[in-house]
Structure formats: structure tokens, C-alpha cells
Write a protein that holds these residues in place. Structure first.
Motif, PDB file in Angstrom:
ATOM      1  N   ASP A 140      95.105  55.566 -13.921  1.00  0.00           N
ATOM      2  CA  ASP A 140      95.495  54.544 -13.795  1.00  0.00           C
ATOM      3  C   ASP A 140      96.958  54.645 -15.045  1.00  0.00           C
ATOM      4  N   VAL A 184     100.980  55.790 -12.848  1.00  0.00           N
ATOM      5  CA  VAL A 184     101.957  54.629 -13.073  1.00  0.00           C
ATOM      6  C   VAL A 184     103.459  55.531 -13.023  1.00  0.00           C
ATOM      7  N   PRO A 191     104.475  41.764  -9.840  1.00  0.00           N
ATOM      8  CA  PRO A 191     103.581  43.136  -9.222  1.00  0.00           C
ATOM      9  C   PRO A 191     103.203  44.507  -9.317  1.00  0.00           C
ATOM     10  N   ARG A 192     102.610  45.216  -9.085  1.00  0.00           N
ATOM     11  CA  ARG A 192     102.847  46.298  -9.100  1.00  0.00           C
ATOM     12  C   ARG A 192     104.106  47.026  -8.543  1.00  0.00           C
ATOM     13  N   GLY A 193     104.177  46.292  -7.045  1.00  0.00           N
ATOM     14  CA  GLY A 193     104.763  47.023  -5.932  1.00  0.00           C
ATOM     15  C   GLY A 193     106.216  46.691  -6.825  1.00  0.00           C
ATOM     16  N   GLU A 194     106.763  45.475  -7.752  1.00  0.00           N
ATOM     17  CA  GLU A 194     108.133  45.468  -8.288  1.00  0.00           C
ATOM     18  C   GLU A 194     108.038  46.286 -10.264  1.00  0.00           C
ATOM     19  N   GLU A 208     105.029  57.088 -10.827  1.00  0.00           N
ATOM     20  CA  GLU A 208     105.697  56.414  -9.573  1.00  0.00           C
ATOM     21  C   GLU A 208     107.151  56.518  -9.699  1.00  0.00           C
ATOM     22  N   GLY A 268      96.400  42.886  -9.656  1.00  0.00           N
ATOM     23  CA  GLY A 268      97.562  43.687  -9.316  1.00  0.00           C
ATOM     24  C   GLY A 268      98.498  43.698  -9.920  1.00  0.00           C
ATOM     25  N   THR A 269      99.017  43.535 -11.163  1.00  0.00           N
ATOM     26  CA  THR A 269     100.633  43.767 -11.274  1.00  0.00           C
ATOM     27  C   THR A 269     100.792  43.980 -12.999  1.00  0.00           C
TER      28      THR A 269
END
Lengths: 495, 495
Positions: free
Chosen positions: A395, A399, A479-482, A402, A445-446
């Protein structure tokens, strides 16, 4: 590598330093910016080897007693083909250029225009700020006697310094011509070398003594406040006034200076030649859009007169800085150059006209800092992803990957310490942020992002705490997407 | 510089070369691309000095008879403070890193991740393509024993090579672990050093002799076609099969290879340790998105096993190239690395785990060329503004300035030759175009642009003349305001 062997001490050779990100960021940015300008002017890059044969370097021929005078020299293996010869590390970039040009003269496009950068080595006594290895950057045109070649070098130097980051108006390129000084001596009736030297010494005191003091030193001599008498150069009054007029000619635009100089040195053969060269340089600079605020004619520049044969240039930072005792001082020269016509002839016997400009990269970095452009202050570390749990490494790596894919330097902490030392690590790396992904975050999910830039700003006391805290909460759970957007916000918030 | 002095011959020291634009363009682009990747992985740049004290370099301690064995060494001035010590130019970038890390260990953020590039020097016999000075680029993590640190180095190396321009699929990073080979020897009952060497030599002939030939060499021995007998390693049949199974394990994905290897070396303590490390590397690589097509586990990699202590890596170009005799050959290794744990201990006595990857920049440039990315072919000269008339120099400079301002390298011809030699000069500079501004052009407010790219393409015969001539007329006269657009069209038309 037996553990019984005596352990060497880990230390740099004296006069050599290690440079880390803080030092390299300025140097690399300067070289990239200047290279780009030089290539736009049609100069091609050249890199020669670190060594030259000592006879090719010329200036510092090794002798039997002390082969290292001024350079780092060693004898090549005697049993090799062509071996046993003395080699030395280059002490500048001009001597290797002369060797290269002589070696390849028949096949080079002429004029040959090249730029080069790289370390040079001087086997001298090191001191504070004086190293035995430092990086120079040179550009030269070999094979053109035209004053326009000097003008292009000047224009390119001006543009290069600006591209490196020197704000407009903080530096100026001053131009002189060795022939003017010879013309002045002829016009003032000075032919004796001792008298010439006395004149130069007197002129050199202009800053300290003013025109009246120098006038005395050009004539019979000067009695100072302590009662000590300094013998003068022995010029008559009109010759002394001529010299003073020469030194005062560097005001106003380039045309005004040339007119003033024509009154002082015009009529002497060398003086007229020097004036004609400077007039052509002035015209070309005007064509190139370089005004007198960026390049002036200044007869007080006396850079390396024994080496150059015509025009000489000196780039000067106009700012005042503080010396070690906190006293204001002029920063002075950043680099310089000029026309030299004998270097290739050393090898071939054929006179080849050449002109160039050279600067020391760390000197320019210091000048940039003095001018308020401290690139070292911009150095940042990577975002650090805190590693809690061996089972979660995949994980953490995802990150980091990304962030990297978004162009943001990032790493997973790979030591073996706990949370607090990991934060300390991130802080010492000057990381903008740390990313925390614990079990809670994964379940929700954060990610938790800690703003380390803010922490450093608060700690340095430059920021008003309350106002900043409102905008930048220090630590957020998003959130993970941010994630990428949250990190970018921190990076962009930097003052 | 008296003209009576004997003239030195202009030549490079043997084993040292001059690099011009063609050589430098690839090297600089590689270093910029790789640096950018390494910085995104959180590695900081470091540059150490060219010299180290010889005792710190370790490997090549100078002795009284032959102080230059393998390195360029000289004795510092004896009369200086701390003087009289032997110094040597670095022969790689790892030894200076070990010295730097030991010297600054207390204050460094740990793990310490740095990348470095620069010349290294070897005092060896030069040969074709073998120089005594070449540029290396290294990245290392010092202070992490985690296999994930190896995985990051591997992922970064893969990404770096791709960023440098190697097309996907043309190169692969092969991973092995020294412990596996030790585990194999233990599992095969080999403890004698001579027998180990015989096993390694037999395995090394796999490409040439195939499994059957190697089986003989692992056993009693092999009689070749000429009737000569080579004594074998003396393994029994099951041990020999085990060795062969080991060498054959590197097919399929990383998990398959690990499973196959577990059957061969599993059970021995060192073998199990090596397998566990490789399994962790595999997992981290998967987390980092690096599949088996980019990084494989290959037990045939034996890179510098005496130096490394665990995982070893080798980057290999998968393309075939031609050797000097035109025969196809595998290009082979581009770079490599692995885990080493003793280098800092030399200074401090404290074991510090480290892992890294290194490549030679000119080797990678050659690999890029073999893979169809010949950056040297992209080198272009500046647009050359032809100089006819001394009175028009300001116009020529204005044109060059306009092109430069548009980001197009340009220059005014500054030699003293006429039209035809100026065109030849522009062609030798590989200029895309020449700009001609005669009296007619000035009167009409136009410029004449000669497309030199087209001329070179026609001359090289790669282009169909008729089709090209239609699109590119070779020489055009355009309004002054269309100069930049006209030149851009030529630049963009390049195949």
C-alpha cells in the motif's frame, strides 16, 4: 577488508569539498540556463579530458624538483607506448581549447565557436572559500579577428547572466581595450616600464584617494597624513591631466565614453586602433539590442592585461554585500574575458585570433544569493510515506508510486525506526509533507497528510501563527482520491 | 611564449578523448532524464571531489614501487598541513560515497539515499572503446537492510533506463542473490573452493555447450571434438542435476522462478534466506508496478559476487547487435548493482547495509543507438546569417537576434570568407538553413532562406527527390515578417 586492518579516517583531501543538494541546485540551474543561451548563439558544447600533457598546458611545465607547481601533475607509466610523459589536470578551460583547436584546426568549421563547463584544478594552498577544485564555464570564438565576435561574446555573457537569474540592473559588463592603455602611455609620453607601472599604481588608488590624491601621485609625489612621502610617477601636469581624463571617461553612454577617450588617446596609432575596435563593438551591441545599462565602456578595467591582446571584458555585480566583519563592500567581478591571439600559435606557429568569456559557477551562485535569488532555499525533499506495518508495504509503495507519477518526489520510509523518528527523518529531508496510512485510514479509504512545510514555517517564526493555522490545519484526513491534490496544495502554498 | 621555444605537439593524453556535440547530446539527455527519475524517487544529488586520499579508496593502496597501480595517484605537497599524503582520482562513485557516509554518518538522515554522476578515472591500458576516463551514474541507499530498498533501486533503474529512451521491452533487469549460489553449493554438497570454481566454470559454458556438455563438465569431465579432455568438477549425478535445474530456473514469472529455486536450494540456511529476500523484492516490485517483463529473477546472473553480499542486479539489453566482424552478438549488460554491507565499516567498524545500481553513460548511449535511438543524429547547428557587407552587420545581427528570441539557435557568420565558403561553413555546422540578406532583399523588405536540411537529405539519397522538391523548394524569398515561420517550417519538416 580484514577487521584487523587499521581503519582509515574518513575525510576529504584538503581543498576538496562535497556538494549536496543545497549547493548543486544553483550550480545545475546556472549551467542549464547559460548552456541554453550559448547554444542559441550558435556555440557548440565541447568536453575535453581532465588531463593534458604538461607541455601542452604550457604555463606550468613540471620540473624535476617540484613537478606539482600550481597544477596536479603526474608521470604516465614509463613502460607504455608514448608513456613516461608528464600529465597534469587542466587548470582552466582555455588551455585545453587551444590544444583541441590546434589539433583539429584543418577539419573544424571556422570560426570555431564552443562553450564548455566542468571542474578545473589548482594545486594551491586552500583557504576559506578557496578550493583546489571548482567549476568554470567558458565560451570562446576561435578564428575570427572581427570586433563583432567580441560583441557577440559580450552580448551572450550579458544574456547568460540574466538567464541564470541575475535581476536586470544588478550586473553590468564593462569593456576596455588594452590598446587604449598603450595609446594613453604613448600620448602621455611614457615609454619607460617603471614609469608605466607607477602610473598604473597611481590610477589604482583612485577609489581611495580621489582625483586630487592621484594627481599628486602621477606628478612628483604625495605626503600622507602620517607624514610619509610616496614618490610619484613624475609626469608633467598636462600628461597627468590626460591620465585623469582617461580614468574619468567611463561615464555616460558608450558613444560619450568613446568621444571622451578619443580626446585623450586619439592620434596615437594603438589608441586609434583600440578606439576603432570599441566603436565596432558598440555598433554590434546596439544591433544586438544590448544597451549601455547592460554593457558599458569603462577604461578602468585592467583585467589580466598581460594575457589579452585587445578588448577585455569584466562582468561586475553592482550590489553591495557585507564582508566578514559586517562592513558593506562591493561584490565586484563575477567573470571576465577578452581577446587573445597567441594560444593556438603555441602549437602551430600560426596566429589564430580568439576571444572569450569565462565565469566561476560557484562565484555566480554567490552573486545570485547576494542579489536575493537563493536557489538553495528552494531545495525540498520528497514526500515521505510513513511505514508502520510490514504487511502494508505494498500500500505504501502504491501511494509513493501515485505521487511520483504525478511528478511529485516521494518515497516510502525504509529504515527500521518507529513513527516519531520517521517524522524526524522527513523533517530533516525537508519534506513538504508526510503521508500516514494506518489501519483506520485503510478501512475508511482515506489518507492522513501532515503538512511539514507549515511546521517548519511556524518553527522559524517567519509566519503569523494564527492566520496560518486557519488556512493550513497542519494535518488533514482526506479521501484517498484527493491525495495528490492535497499535496499539491501544500507545495503551492509555499511563500 | 617565445616563438623560439620548441612547439609542443597538440594531442590528447592516451586514453582520453574530446567529446563534441554529437557525443554530448546523448550523455546530457540521459543524465537529465535519469536524474529526474531518481529525484522523484527521493534520492538527493551528491558530488564529491575528484580526489580521495588513497587510504580512503582502499582497494588500490599505493606502494613505494608503483603508486599508480590502477588509479591516478600523486603525493600531496609534503610541506603543507596534513600534506605528503597520497591522493588518487576516484575510480568509481561507490568508494567516495562510503567515505562521505562514514564522515557524515551522525548527521545524515537515515536511510541516506543519494544519486551521483561524473567522471571516474582508471589508470589502465587504453584500447579501442576503452578509455581511462568515463562517466558513471550511480544511485545508492545506505542504511537500510530491507529488501524493499533493493526493490526500489531496481524499480528506479528500470524507470531510469526507460526515461533515458530505451523502448519498453528492449531491456530487462535481472535479479539474483549471492546467497542462492551458496545455498546451491551447500545443497549439492560442494564445500571445497576448487570444486566450487569448477562448478561455476562449467555453468559459465552453458551458452556454448548446452545442458549435455555442462552435465559432463559437472561430472567426470568432457572430451571435445578435437580429442582434448577437460576434467570435470566431480559432482555425482544428482548434484549435477541440481546445478542444472538451478541454471534453468530463470524462466517464467518471478513467482515461478522462486518456486523452481525453492526446489533446488530450499532447506539450506543461506538458500532459504536468499529466497526470502527475493520474495520480498518480488512483492515490492509488484506493489511498484514493475512486472516480470521489466525485472526478472535469473539465477544465471553472477555479477561481481565477491563484492556483493546479497541480491545482485544486472540490466541487460535484449537486442542483438553486430560485432566488429559484422557477426550478430548479444549486446549484454548496460549496468548493474547489488547489496554490499562492508564499505562504510572500513572506516567506522560499524556494519552499514547498502544497496545500489550503477551504469556507464556512454555504454547506455551505445545501447540507445543499438535500440534505434541515435540522439547524435538529432544534433543541429544554428541558422547561419550570411555576412556580405560590413556596413550591413547591424541588419544581420538583428535577424540573428530575432531568431534567438524565438528560441531558434542562430548566428551571424563572423569569419572573413566569401559567400561560397560561408555556405560550406553552414553545412559543416549542420545548420538547418542559411539566411541571405543582400541589397535586393533589404530594398524589398524580404529575406532569402536556403533550406540546407533539404540539401543534405538529397545528398544522402534517403529522400525521393521529386516528391521533396515539390514540397520544399530549396530556396525561398519571403517577406521579412515571415522569417521565423519559414525557418520553423524547415525545422518541423525534418523526418
Amino acid at each position: 577488508m580484514s577487521t584487523d586492518a587499521p581503519r582509515p579516517e574518513a575525510r576529504n583531501p584538503r581543498g576538496f569539498v562535497d556538494r549536496r543538494a543545497r549547493d548543486l541546485v544553483a550550480e545545475r540551474r546556472i549551467l542549464a540556463a547559460v548552456s541554453s543561451v550559448y547554444e542559441r548563439y550558435g556555440f557548440e558544447p565541447l568536453e575535453t579530458g581532465a588531463f593534458e600533457y604538461a607541455d601542452a598546458l604550457g604555463k606550468f611545465l613540471p620540473d624535476a624538483d617540484r613537478p606539482n607547481e600550481g597544477v596536479f601533475a603526474l608521470q604516465d607509466d614509463a613502460d607504455s607506448e608514448g608513456g613516461g610523459q608528464w600529465m597534469a589536470l587542466r587548470y582552466d578551460l582555455t588551455a585545453p581549447l587551444a590544444r583541441f583547436a590546434a589539433q583539429n584546426w584543418e577539419t573544424l568549421p571556422k570560426p570555431f565557436r564552443r562553450y564548455a563547463y566542468g571542474p578545473v584544478w589548482r594545486n594551491e594552498k586552500p583557504g576559506p572559500g578557496r578550493y583546489r577544485e571548482f567549476v568554470q564555464c567558458d565560451a570562446d570564438t576561435v578564428g575570427s579577428a572581427r570586433p563583432e565576435a567580441d560583441a557577440e561574446i559580450i552580448a551572450m555573457a550579458v544574456e547568460g547572466l540574466e538567464a541564470a537569474g541575475l535581476p536586470a540592473g544588478t550586473a553590468i559588463l564593462k569593456i576596455n581595450n588594452r590598446k587604449l592603455l598603450n595609446g594613453l602611455m604613448a600620448a602621455a609620453g611614457v615609454s619607460d616600464d617603471g614609469q608605466k607601472l607607477a602610473v598604473l599604481r597611481a590610477v589604482d588608488k583612485l577609489d581611495r584617494l580621489g582625483a586630487d590624491g592621484v594627481r599628486l601621485l602621477l606628478g612628483e609625489g604625495r605626503l600622507d597624513e602620517s607624514g610619509a612621502f610616496t614618490k610619484g610617477a613624475g609626469l608633467n601636469a598636462s600628461a597627468a591631466e590626460r591620465v585623469l581624463a582617461f580614468t574619468a571617461a567611463g561615464v555616460g553612454g558608450r558613444r560619450e565614453t568613446l568621444d571622451a577617450l578619443a580626446n585623450v588617446v586619439g592620434g596615437s596609432a594603438e589608441g586609434d586602433e583600440g578606439l576603432a575596435e570599441l566603436a565596432a563593438i558598440d555598433a554590434a551591441l546596439t544591433g544586438l539590442g544590448v544597451g549601455p545599462d547592460r554593457a558599458s565602456i569603462d577604461p578602468s578595467v585592467v583585467r589580466g592585461l598581460e594575457y589579452y591582446t585587445g578588448p577585455v571584458f569584466e562582468a561586475e555585480l553592482l550590489l553591495q554585500t557585507l564582508d566578514e566583519r559586517g562592513q558593506p563592500m562591493r561584490f565586484g567581478s563575477i567573470g571576465g574575458g577578452g581577446r587573445y591571439d597567441d594560444l593556438v600559435a603555441r602549437f602551430t606557429g600560426q596566429q589564430v585570433p580568439a576571444t572569450g568569456f569565462s565565469f566561476g559557477v560557484s562565484r555566480l551562485a554567490t552573486a545570485l544569493k547576494a542579489a536575493g535569488r537563493d536557489l538553495a532555499a528552494e531545495v525540498r525533499g520528497p514526500v515521505v510515506v510513513i511505514a508502520f506495518d510490514q504487511a502494508r508495504m505494498a500500500d505504501y509503495f502504491a501511494v509513493a508510486g501515485e505521487l511520483r507519477a504525478a511528478g511529485i518526489p516521494a518515497e516510502v520510509y525504509l529504515g527500521s525506526s518507529g513513527m516519531r523518528p520517521q517524522m524526524k527523518y522527513a523533517d530533516r529531508r525537508l519534506s513538504p509533507a508526510a503521508v500516514i496510512i494506518g489501519d483506520d485510514e485503510i478501512a475508511a479509504g482515506t489518507v492522513t497528510v501532515k503538512d511539514l512545510d507549515l511546521g517548519r514555517e511556524l518553527a522559524s517564526g517567519v509566519t503569523d501563527n494564527a492566520a496560518w493555522r486557519e488556512q493550513r490545519p497542519g494535518q488533514v484526513n482526506v479521501p484517498r482520491g484527493e491525495l495528490v491534490a492535497t499535496i499539491r496544495k501544500i507545495l503551492d502554498a509555499r511563500p
